[in-house]
Enzyme design. Structure first.
Site, short mmCIF file in Angstrom:
data_model
loop_
_atom_site.label_atom_id
_atom_site.label_comp_id
_atom_site.label_asym_id
_atom_site.label_seq_id
_atom_site.Cartn_x
_atom_site.Cartn_y
_atom_site.Cartn_z
N GLY A 12 0.86 -1.18 0.00
CA GLY A 12 0.00 0.00 0.00
C GLY A 12 0.90 1.23 0.00
N TYR A 13 0.36 2.34 0.51
CA TYR A 13 1.16 3.58 0.52
C TYR A 13 2.42 3.44 1.38
CZ TYR A 13 -3.00 5.61 -1.50
OH TYR A 13 -4.06 5.88 -2.33
N GLU A 170 -17.16 11.01 1.46
CA GLU A 170 -16.65 10.97 0.08
C GLU A 170 -17.47 10.00 -0.78
OE1 GLU A 170 -12.31 10.38 0.24
OE2 GLU A 170 -12.20 12.54 -0.10
N ASP A 301 -1.38 2.28 8.44
CA ASP A 301 -2.56 2.13 9.30
C ASP A 301 -2.38 1.10 10.42
OD1 ASP A 301 -3.69 4.05 7.75
OD2 ASP A 301 -5.46 2.91 7.17
P1 FAD Z 1 -3.11 0.00 2.63
O1 FAD Z 1 -3.24 1.12 1.66
O2 FAD Z 1 -4.34 -0.60 3.20
O3 FAD Z 1 -2.22 -1.14 1.97
C1 FAD Z 1 -2.02 -2.39 2.57
C2 FAD Z 1 -1.51 -3.36 1.55
O4 FAD Z 1 -1.26 -4.62 2.18
C3 FAD Z 1 -2.49 -3.63 0.41
O5 FAD Z 1 -1.82 -3.65 -0.82
C4 FAD Z 1 -3.04 -5.01 0.75
O6 FAD Z 1 -3.44 -5.74 -0.40
C5 FAD Z 1 -1.84 -5.65 1.42
N1 FAD Z 1 -2.18 -6.75 2.32
C6 FAD Z 1 -3.13 -6.73 3.29
N2 FAD Z 1 -3.16 -7.91 3.93
C7 FAD Z 1 -2.21 -8.69 3.34
C8 FAD Z 1 -1.76 -10.03 3.57
N3 FAD Z 1 -2.29 -10.80 4.53
N4 FAD Z 1 -0.79 -10.50 2.78
C9 FAD Z 1 -0.23 -9.74 1.79
N5 FAD Z 1 -0.61 -8.48 1.55
C10 FAD Z 1 -1.59 -7.96 2.31
N6 FAD Z 1 -6.00 9.08 3.41
C11 FAD Z 1 -5.51 10.28 3.00
O7 FAD Z 1 -4.45 10.71 3.48
N7 FAD Z 1 -6.16 11.04 2.06
C12 FAD Z 1 -7.31 10.62 1.47
O8 FAD Z 1 -7.86 11.32 0.62
C13 FAD Z 1 -7.84 9.37 1.85
N8 FAD Z 1 -8.96 8.90 1.27
C14 FAD Z 1 -9.45 7.65 1.61
C15 FAD Z 1 -10.59 7.18 0.97
C16 FAD Z 1 -11.09 5.94 1.29
C17 FAD Z 1 -12.30 5.43 0.58
C18 FAD Z 1 -10.45 5.15 2.28
C19 FAD Z 1 -10.99 3.78 2.61
C20 FAD Z 1 -9.32 5.60 2.94
C21 FAD Z 1 -8.80 6.86 2.60
N9 FAD Z 1 -7.65 7.38 3.22
C22 FAD Z 1 -7.15 8.60 2.85
C23 FAD Z 1 -6.93 6.56 4.22
C24 FAD Z 1 -5.80 5.80 3.49
O9 FAD Z 1 -6.31 5.12 2.38
C25 FAD Z 1 -5.09 4.83 4.41
O10 FAD Z 1 -4.64 5.52 5.55
C26 FAD Z 1 -3.91 4.20 3.68
O11 FAD Z 1 -4.36 3.38 2.64
C27 FAD Z 1 -3.02 3.38 4.62
O12 FAD Z 1 -1.92 2.93 3.89
P2 FAD Z 1 -1.23 1.55 4.27
O13 FAD Z 1 -0.03 1.43 3.40
O14 FAD Z 1 -1.04 1.46 5.73
O15 FAD Z 1 -2.27 0.42 3.92
P1 NAD Z 2 -13.67 7.55 10.81
O1 NAD Z 2 -13.35 6.84 12.07
O2 NAD Z 2 -12.98 8.80 10.49
O3 NAD Z 2 -15.25 7.86 10.76
C1 NAD Z 2 -16.17 6.87 11.10
C2 NAD Z 2 -17.52 7.51 11.43
O4 NAD Z 2 -18.44 6.47 11.71
C3 NAD Z 2 -17.46 8.41 12.65
O5 NAD Z 2 -18.07 9.63 12.33
C4 NAD Z 2 -18.23 7.62 13.70
O6 NAD Z 2 -18.92 8.46 14.63
C5 NAD Z 2 -19.21 6.83 12.86
N1 NAD Z 2 -19.72 5.63 13.53
C6 NAD Z 2 -19.05 4.78 14.34
N2 NAD Z 2 -19.88 3.81 14.78
C7 NAD Z 2 -21.08 4.04 14.22
C8 NAD Z 2 -22.34 3.38 14.28
N3 NAD Z 2 -22.53 2.28 15.03
N4 NAD Z 2 -23.37 3.88 13.58
C9 NAD Z 2 -23.22 4.99 12.82
N5 NAD Z 2 -22.04 5.66 12.73
C10 NAD Z 2 -20.99 5.19 13.41
O7 NAD Z 2 -13.47 6.46 9.66
P2 NAD Z 2 -13.35 6.60 8.08
O8 NAD Z 2 -14.25 7.66 7.57
O9 NAD Z 2 -13.47 5.22 7.56
O10 NAD Z 2 -11.85 7.09 7.87
C11 NAD Z 2 -10.77 6.23 8.26
C12 NAD Z 2 -9.47 7.00 8.15
O11 NAD Z 2 -9.20 7.29 6.78
C13 NAD Z 2 -9.50 8.33 8.89
O12 NAD Z 2 -8.25 8.54 9.45
C14 NAD Z 2 -9.74 9.33 7.80
O13 NAD Z 2 -9.17 10.59 8.11
C15 NAD Z 2 -9.03 8.69 6.63
N6 NAD Z 2 -9.67 9.15 5.37
C16 NAD Z 2 -9.24 10.32 4.88
C17 NAD Z 2 -9.85 10.82 3.75
C18 NAD Z 2 -9.37 12.14 3.18
O14 NAD Z 2 -8.40 12.70 3.69
N7 NAD Z 2 -10.00 12.63 2.13
C19 NAD Z 2 -10.88 10.12 3.14
C20 NAD Z 2 -11.30 8.90 3.70
C21 NAD Z 2 -10.69 8.42 4.85
#
Ligand code: FAD
Ligand code: NAD
Length: 405
Positions: A12-13, A170, A301
């Protein structure tokens, strides 16, 4: 002397940022670098809500890992990690075992359901690229089925989104744009479709700037999104979700689609390592090593760091994961060369939430942004992440260039 083996788990990242920085600085005579990931591709987790809503193709969200690693320096192993033995320094995967001198755990996030009954079984989660594809196809299936069934079940066209955090908001933004397209494609009257966000906290995007939150809610409501705020989901069933509305008051929302976006945890493999953790996140030392372990780094994460200013954990974000990857690479290199490691401090540049590909809210470099300016900035941030990992070539291939939309 034997070259040390650096084993990086997860592309991942955090993992990819570690590897591209390691390969920049280490020669093949200095270390063996091995990267293990369960897919041969990386996906942009930060774009998954777009693939889930169907506003971006899953193909656009992912790219081949071999396109960004130097295969002359890094051995890539496509495998699923099954166990991490920190005593024996062995990682077991579905295709074999690997030993290490330095381990980097970057296995990312999983959706958190907090043990709420039924959610694991009856809700969908924006967890990875194929899960996002499943959500898109599930919604399309519900629309298609409604359009051909004799006795129409309107609840097929109800989509519940649990959680109004960044992910929920989002995703709702994308749905706001996608639903009218779906209605046209499947001959469904728009008024038959309900998209309801259920949030437990008393506000949308708890803790975020209230003025920006107001803007987001207004914009989403204008696209037909409904909000149920201060009302936790307490149960999911095959028919929908049960929502707590008051002391002894509950409302059942019948829905064909339930998407759970109410928080994340670290990868559950962490919980089996014996390393102290909270919801599979490890409170790492300031140089990103696991407590008491000289040879294990944790980034992204699966790592937890406390913001001294607020005394709360930094939110798990891609922004921090990538910065940690860079620092982790520097620290592994420092250890190999017998130098001291450095402390990691996040350099937070802001947070932007998209509301579809034409609108957004956020704070960047201390300034509040809404609308097209914020949307432009979000796409620049998305492109920057590609550039940091794969340079100009990857940015041109996968980047977002509808900047002024
Ligand atoms: P991940 O991106 O989750 O990567 C983990 C990697 O490990 C993946 O490639 C996965 O396939 C691999 N993996 C997992 N388990 C195994 C296993 N057992 N064996 C081998 N490989 C495995 N953050 C921001 O800063 N800005 C944003 O705009 C933003 N938008 C988001 C939007 C959404 C919809 C979501 C869900 C999250 C968003 N986030 C954002 C949060 C961000 O995506 C995460 O914080 C980030 O992906 C964490 O990076 P990571 O490298 O820890 O893990
Ligand atoms: P989050 O923890 O930020 O938000 C989860 C939301 O679900 C909270 O508002 C919480 O009160 C609510 N919730 C919890 N239990 C609930 C229940 N039983 N019923 C209804 N609502 C409930 O989680 P996320 O939105 O998945 O984000 C995860 C991480 O990824 C965060 O760190 C976020 O900042 C990051 N992220 C960042 C971006 C961005 O920067 N554009 C986009 C997506 C995610």
């Amino acid at each position: 002397m034997k070259r040390p083996t650096i084993l990086v788990l997860g592309a991942g990242y955090g993992g990819l940022s570690t590897v591209v920085n390691l390969q920049k600085s280490l020669g093949t005579d200095e270390a063996d670098i091995v990267l293990i990931n369960k897919n041969e591709y990386h996906y942009e987790s930060t774009w998954l809500h777009e693939a889930a809503a169907g506003t971006l193709s899953p193909e656009q969200v992912r790219y081949d890992i071999k396109d960004v690693i130097d295969v002359g320096k890094v051995e890539f192993v496509q495998a699923k990690v099954q166990a991490i033995d920190i005593q024996e320094k062995v990682v077991t995967t579905n295709v074999g075992t690997h030993t290490y001198d330095y381990l980097v755990i970057a296995l990312g996030f999983e959706g958190e359901t907090f043990g709420i009954p039924g959610l694991d079984k009856y809700s969908l989660s924006i967890a990875n690229v194929n899960a996002a594809r499943q959500i898109r196809e599930h919604i399309e299936y519900q629309f298609a089925t409604w359009s051909i069934e004799e006795e129409k079940d309107d609840s097929r066209l109800t989509i519940v989104v649990g959680g109004a955090g960044f992910t929920g908001i989002e995703f709702l933004g994308e749905l706001g744009n996608r639903v009218p397209e779906l209605c046209e494609e499947f001959d469904v009257p728009r008024e038959k479709v309900r998209v309801i966000c259920v949030e437990a906290a008393p506000m949308v995007l708890p803790g975020f700037d209230p003025e920006l939150v107001d803007y987001a809610v207004r914009q989403l409501k204008a696209k037909g999104i409904e909000f149920s705020i201060g009302t936790p989901v307490v149960e999911a069933t095959p028919e929908g979700v049960n929502v707590k509305k008051g002391e002894d008051e509950f409302e059942f929302i019948k829905a064909g689609t339930v998407v759970w976006a109410a928080g994340v945890r670290g990868n559950r493999l962490i919980e089996e390592t014996g390393i102290e953790n909270m919801r599979a996140r490890v409170k790492v030392e300031s140089d990103l090593r696991a407590p008491g372990l000289d040879d294990v780094f944790i980034v992204g994460d699966c790592a937890l760091m406390i913001d001294e200013e607020t005394n709360r954990p930094y939110p798990p974000t891609a922004q921090i994961a990538m910065q940690q990857g860079e620092m982790c690479a520097n620290n592994v290199i420092a250890l190999i060369k017998g130098n001291p490691t450095s402390e990691f401090t996040p350099d937070l540049k802001g947070a932007i939430a998209s509301l579809g590909d034409d609108d957004a809210i956020g704070v960047a470099f201390g300034k509040k942004l809404t609308g097209k300016k914020a949307s432009f900035m979000k796409k620049m941030v998305d492109n920057r992440a590609l550039y940091m990992i794969g340079g100009l070539g990857l940015t041109i291939k996968k980047g977002k260039f509808n900047l002024l939309k």
